[in-house]
Scaffold this motif. Structure first.
Motif: not given
Ligand SMILES: *Cc1c(COP(=O)(O)O)cnc(C)c1O
Length: 365
Positions: A278-280, A58-60, A154-156, A83-85
């Motif tokens: 990816s997001y709006y 996972n990304g974490t 970078y958290d990409a 950002s996300y937690v």
């Protein structure tokens, strides 16, 4: 009425997945850097035009591994509160101290002009986020890092497939991390990756992600971050579709743009960005306007999300409070609108109409 959420995971046609399941059965290899994982890593490197890439669970865990791979085990990490937690929790989990630098009110990324005055002898790295896939000021960040001899991570997580100045946005910094979680543009159910241009860092990650040993030689303290063949199989299916997915997301984003342009503020997007849609995110004038829009949409079974709220400097388990007024202000006013591949254009129109009429009603008070 079918519920409309902020996102909906993409699933490939099941027969494509079944074909790869049959391969897993015939290989009888379920994990441990199996053939499907190797194939996916190669395909991802080609697709993203990257030298070194490690597909992990996972990304974490990818974020946490990136500290270890850069020998950061203590000290201060300059980071963004918007950002996300997982961006902040990975710093804390690695027993480092997050030092929050406020964001730029237009790009929503870390404000590079505020970084240097928070650098101390204890600063080890900058962990910045290309939030929503919008690029940080990568040149300026690298310059500051070089001057102070600190690392750049970078958290990409949101930046899969984004290109900035004709280069993959994942190619910047000492290490970039991406997430392939079910809700992201490209998913492997759960999953993520680390990328680096440095062979030595890549070799270190290779060791760290598999318990730190090479056959019987235990070379360093490691962890288990290996992804399975099943996750790789989902990745191999989805990578075939990802260009089409980005295209359909663009179409939906363009429709939102067209209908909402006159009414709502949007983050600043630089010209030389090839975006992944990816997001709006939309930014309202104040929190009460934001809450009225949520209420009006919820009434119609439409569920946008407050990405990102609260601002991470307000997390209750932080030792001391650091002020980031811009991030706090933006967090209270931002919403991500539903955006996924099979979202109907008529639903997009409906969402826009609800938002616009809520804003207009508000003006009468
Ligand atoms: C999704 C996400 C992560 C975590 O990735 P996982 O794969 O879910 O662990 C980290 N940072 C950001 C900004 C994210 O959106």
């Amino acid at each position: 009425m079918t519920k409309i959420f902020v996102t909906k995971s993409f699933l490939p046609p099941i027969k494509e997945f079944k074909k790869l399941l049959e391969k897993i059965w015939s290989n009888n290899l379920l994990t441990n850097q199996g053939p499907l994982l190797k194939e996916l890593e190669t395909k991802l490197k080609n697709y993203l035009d990257l030298e070194n890439l490690h597909f992990v669970t996972n990304g974490t865990i990818a974020l946490q591994l990136s500290f270890r791979a850069l020998d950061i085990t203590e000290g201060e990490i300059i980071t963004t509160p918007f950002s996300y937690v997982a961006t902040t929790s990975s710093i804390l989990w690695e027993r480092c101290t997050p030092i929050f630098v406020d964001i730029d009110s237009e790009t929503l990324c870390i404000d590079v002009n505020k970084i240097e005055k928070l650098i101390t002898p204890k600063t080890k790295a900058i962990l910045a986020v290309h939030v929503f896939g919008y690029p940080c000021d990568v040149e300026k960040i690298q310059k500051i890092a070089n001057k102070h001899k600190i690392k750049v991570i970078y958290d990409a997580a949101h930046a899969f497939g984004c290109k900035y100045k004709n280069k993959s946005l994942l190619s910047y910094g000492d290490i970039s991390v991406c997430s392939f979680h079910a809700t992201k543009v490209f998913n492997t159910i759960e999953g993520g990756c680390l990328t680096t241009n440095e062979k030595t860092i890549s070799d270190k990650i290779e060791l760290l992600k598999r318990f730190g040993h090479n056959q019987d030689n235990h070379l360093t303290l490691g962890i288990n971050a290996k992804a399975s063949e099943f996750q790789a199989a989902m990745g191999l299916c989805n990578i075939q579709h990802v260009d089409g997915l980005i295209k359909s997301r663009k179409k939906i984003s363009d429709t939102y743009d067209k209908l909402l342009k006159k009414y709502i503020k949007r983050p600043f997007v630089p010209k030389n960005l090839e975006y992944n849609y990816s997001y709006y995110p939309v930014i309202f004038e104040n929190e009460s306007q934001t809450l009225s829009v949520i209420e009006a949409l919820n009434k119609e079974d439409i569920y946008p999300r407050r990405y990102f709220y609260p601002s991470l400097n307000d997390l209750p388990y932080l030792k001391n409070h650091q002020n980031c007024p811009i991030s706090e202000y933006v967090s209270k006013r931002i919403l991500c609108l539903p955006l996924y591949v099979d979202l109907k254009i008529n639903d997009v129109k409906k969402i826009c109409n609800i938002i616009i009429s809520t804003l207009k009603n508000g003006e009468n008070y």
